[in-house]
Every structure is written in C-alpha cells, then in structure tokens.
Design an enzyme around this catalytic site. Structure first.
Site, PDB file in Angstrom:
ATOM      1  N   HIS A 104      -7.581   2.967   3.087  1.00  0.00           N
ATOM      2  CA  HIS A 104      -7.459   3.859   4.251  1.00  0.00           C
ATOM      3  C   HIS A 104      -8.816   4.103   4.928  1.00  0.00           C
ATOM      4  CE1 HIS A 104      -3.462   4.784   2.652  1.00  0.00           C
ATOM      5  NE2 HIS A 104      -3.212   5.547   3.709  1.00  0.00           N
ATOM      6  N   TYR A 118      -1.218   8.448  -3.003  1.00  0.00           N
ATOM      7  CA  TYR A 118      -1.217   8.014  -4.397  1.00  0.00           C
ATOM      8  C   TYR A 118      -2.386   8.639  -5.171  1.00  0.00           C
ATOM      9  CZ  TYR A 118       2.195   4.093  -4.314  1.00  0.00           C
ATOM     10  OH  TYR A 118       3.325   3.316  -4.281  1.00  0.00           O
ATOM     11  N   GLY A 119      -3.486   8.828  -4.479  1.00  0.00           N
ATOM     12  CA  GLY A 119      -4.745   9.167  -5.143  1.00  0.00           C
ATOM     13  C   GLY A 119      -4.739  10.462  -5.929  1.00  0.00           C
ATOM     14  N   CYS A 151     -11.004   2.574  -1.063  1.00  0.00           N
ATOM     15  CA  CYS A 151      -9.636   2.924  -0.670  1.00  0.00           C
ATOM     16  C   CYS A 151      -9.415   2.283   0.695  1.00  0.00           C
ATOM     17  CB  CYS A 151      -9.477   4.446  -0.581  1.00  0.00           C
ATOM     18  SG  CYS A 151      -7.914   4.947   0.188  1.00  0.00           S
ATOM     19  N   CYS A 191      -3.798  -1.667  -2.167  1.00  0.00           N
ATOM     20  CA  CYS A 191      -3.904  -0.321  -2.722  1.00  0.00           C
ATOM     21  C   CYS A 191      -4.802  -0.373  -3.949  1.00  0.00           C
ATOM     22  CB  CYS A 191      -2.521   0.191  -3.109  1.00  0.00           C
ATOM     23  SG  CYS A 191      -2.575   1.816  -3.864  1.00  0.00           S
ATOM     24  N   ASN A 192      -6.013   0.131  -3.787  1.00  0.00           N
ATOM     25  CA  ASN A 192      -6.958   0.154  -4.909  1.00  0.00           C
ATOM     26  C   ASN A 192      -6.457   1.029  -6.053  1.00  0.00           C
ATOM     27  OD1 ASN A 192      -9.653  -1.156  -3.871  1.00  0.00           O
ATOM     28  ND2 ASN A 192      -8.836   0.043  -2.174  1.00  0.00           N
ATOM     29  N   THR A 193      -5.789   2.127  -5.693  1.00  0.00           N
ATOM     30  CA  THR A 193      -5.344   3.084  -6.697  1.00  0.00           C
ATOM     31  C   THR A 193      -4.367   2.416  -7.673  1.00  0.00           C
ATOM     32  OG1 THR A 193      -5.615   4.800  -5.024  1.00  0.00           O
ATOM     33  CG2 THR A 193      -4.368   5.398  -6.974  1.00  0.00           C
ATOM     34  N   GLU A 218      -3.252   9.212   7.463  1.00  0.00           N
ATOM     35  CA  GLU A 218      -1.783   9.185   7.545  1.00  0.00           C
ATOM     36  C   GLU A 218      -1.269   9.997   8.740  1.00  0.00           C
ATOM     37  OE1 GLU A 218       0.721   7.529   5.690  1.00  0.00           O
ATOM     38  OE2 GLU A 218      -1.017   6.336   5.095  1.00  0.00           O
ATOM     39  N   ASP A 260       0.860  -1.191   0.000  1.00  0.00           N
ATOM     40  CA  ASP A 260       0.000   0.000   0.000  1.00  0.00           C
ATOM     41  C   ASP A 260       0.894   1.238   0.000  1.00  0.00           C
ATOM     42  OD1 ASP A 260      -2.373   1.515   0.041  1.00  0.00           O
ATOM     43  OD2 ASP A 260      -2.285   1.731   2.208  1.00  0.00           O
ATOM     44  N   SER A 261       0.273   2.396  -0.221  1.00  0.00           N
ATOM     45  CA  SER A 261       1.016   3.648  -0.135  1.00  0.00           C
ATOM     46  C   SER A 261       1.302   4.015   1.329  1.00  0.00           C
ATOM     47  CB  SER A 261       0.196   4.769  -0.779  1.00  0.00           C
ATOM     48  OG  SER A 261      -1.040   4.905  -0.088  1.00  0.00           O
TER      49      SER A 261
HETATM   50  N1  DGL Z   1      -4.837   3.058   0.211  1.00  0.00           N
HETATM   51  C1  DGL Z   1      -4.715   3.268  -1.179  1.00  0.00           C
HETATM   52  C2  DGL Z   1      -5.942   2.837  -1.956  1.00  0.00           C
HETATM   53  O1  DGL Z   1      -6.593   1.883  -1.554  1.00  0.00           O
HETATM   54  C3  DGL Z   1      -4.065   4.567  -1.642  1.00  0.00           C
HETATM   55  C4  DGL Z   1      -4.447   5.820  -0.936  1.00  0.00           C
HETATM   56  C5  DGL Z   1      -3.565   6.993  -1.362  1.00  0.00           C
HETATM   57  O2  DGL Z   1      -2.348   6.904  -1.151  1.00  0.00           O
HETATM   58  O3  DGL Z   1      -4.105   7.962  -1.907  1.00  0.00           O
HETATM   59  O4  DGL Z   1      -6.244   3.375  -2.983  1.00  0.00           O
END
Ligand code: DGL
Length: 260
Positions: A179, A38-39, A177, A69-71, A147, A6-7
């Site tokens: 998070h 990441y988003g 996401c 990490c979905n992104t 974060e 993940d990020s």
């Molecule tokens: N947790 C990640 C996701 O599921 C990335 C979130 C991010 O870094 O913006 O997309």
C-alpha cells in the site's frame, strides 16, 4: 492466467510493476477487502485467511499467484504456505534479493505491524547480505488512508511525515507493504533526497517476467480482471483514482473466510 493477491488496493503497485516489466499474462486481481487491514491481525487469523483464499484461487484455474501482500508472505515465512496447485511468487523473498543486490549498508523496512512482528524481512535480507543492517518499523496508520483513497491529502502528508520522523539514518527505506508506494509522493516530500525509496514490486515483477521468459507461464493477452469481496463501488472508485484508468470495472466475489 495469474492471480495477484492482496488485502486491498496495495496490489495495484505490483500490478503496475508487472505491466511496466512487460508481463502480458492475464491477471486476476483479488482483493480480500472483507478482511483489510491484514496488518493488525494475529498470525492465526492471517494463516486462516491465506488458506481460505488459496482454496478459492485454486478453483480459478490459475498457473501462479503473484503475492502482493507482504503480511501474508511474512506469516508464510513463519508458519509455511498452504498446499497450492499453482506456483507462488513470494514478495519478501524477491524483495530481499533486490535489496541485497542494491548493496545498501543500512535500510529501514517500513511495514505492517504483523510483518514487523515476524522479522521475516530482516531474516530474508540478512540471509543474502549478512553485512546489511536492517531496521523494521511498523506504520499501521497508512493502510486505512490508502483504502479510503486518501493520497494527496494533508492527513496523508502528516501520517507519512510522522513515520519518517522516527527513522534513524539509513541509505534507503524499503516499502515493506504494497500500500505504501501509493503514498510515494508523500514519502518523497518528507525524506531527505539522499535516501532511496526501494519498491519490492520491481523485484517481484522481474521474477514473474523471468518465469514467463523461461516458458513456465502462459503469455496471455494482457487482460486484467478485478475481484473484491469488499464494497464494489468504493473499490472501483479507488482503483480508478490510483490507476488513472476511468474505464476500470470490477466484480464482487463472495469469498468470506469461515475461519477469520
Ligand atoms: N498490502 C499488504 C502488505 O503488503 C497488507 C496491508 C494490510 O492489509 O494491512 O502487507
């Protein structure tokens, strides 16, 4: 050994689901916090980060990467996965199977801006359940809050409420996401009771468990190693905050992308 990617801290929700599902494999938790969030990044940036981090993980002798990490999965859905000498557990694909099995008429996928831009969730759900109406909503304010370890604060409550206020009538929200389930208490308080909160981590964990049961992965001894390329002290503090495990320690990894 498996890697979990993940990020940042969102992967903790997938890690918890893996352990709850009885996945006892050794896990290397890799947080690319040098590049979080990441988003807000471009597809080109995200694809470069994915390639560099997969190259790093390839050197760690892992059997598979559990995408948390979905992104990154959304970018891979559009541009393809990098070459990898290990199995890839795709979070969006497994989430979509879970959503389809739940049989919802209308869902709202709440995700990062990059995931929403890709349309990957809607495509993956519609491929399995064409009758399901899928709405995708970006919630870029939530990742930085998590974060910073900011669950349970008034700021988190207000940020989640602002997202919930934009929702049309739906049967369920999908945490698009990883998070966001760390703000589940805030979502539960802001949403009407009849709306389900669907966490893709459960479907992802079931897929990993099935691979273990099939003998495709080594059982391991249940150890978790945490790696971040961000601020080690802040990461350790927040992992302890969100897991409640005050004995957690992490290692700093000098993984920096040459590309992004
Ligand atoms: N947790 C990640 C996701 O599921 C990335 C979130 C991010 O870094 O913006 O997309």
């Amino acid at each position: 050994m498996l890697a979990l990617y993940d990020s940042g801290l969102g992967g903790l929700t997938v890690l918890a689901a893996l352990r709850a599902a009885g996945v006892g494999a050794d896990i290397l938790y890799f947080a690319d916090q040098a590049h979080v969030p990441y988003g807000d990044r471009s597809d080109a940036d995200l694809a470069a980060l994915l390639a560099d981090n997969f190259a790093f993980l390839a050197g760690q002798r892992i059997e598979g990467v559990v995408m948390a990490c979905n992104t990154s999965c959304a970018v891979a859905a559009r541009h393809g996965w990098p070459e990898a000498p290990f199995a890839i557990f795709d979070l969006i694909e497994n989430a979509a199977s879970g959503v389809a099995a739940a049989g919802y008429a209308r869902v709202a996928v709440i995700a990062t801006a990059a995931t929403v831009r890709s349309g990957a969730y809607a495509a993956a759900i519609r491929a399995r359940a064409p009758e399901t109406d899928v709405i995708e909503i970006a919630a870029p304010a939530l990742v930085p809050l998590v974060e910073h370890g900011d669950s349970g604060s008034l700021e988190a409550e207000n940020a989640v409420r602002a997202v919930v206020d934009t929702l049309p009538p739906v049967d369920a929200i999908v945490y698009g996401c990883t998070h966001y389930p760390l703000l589940d208490r805030e979502f539960a308080a802001a949403l009407p009771h009849r709306i389900d909160r669907f966490d893709p981590a459960v479907a992802q964990a079931a897929a990993v468990r099935a691979a273990l049961v099939a003998g495709d992965l080594s059982p391991g001894s249940g150890k978790t190693r945490y790696l971040t390329n961000g601020d080690l002290a802040v990461f350790e503090r927040n992992v302890r905050h969100f897991t409640g495990d005050h004995s957690v320690t992490a290692t700093h990894a000098a993984v920096l992308s040459a590309n992004a």
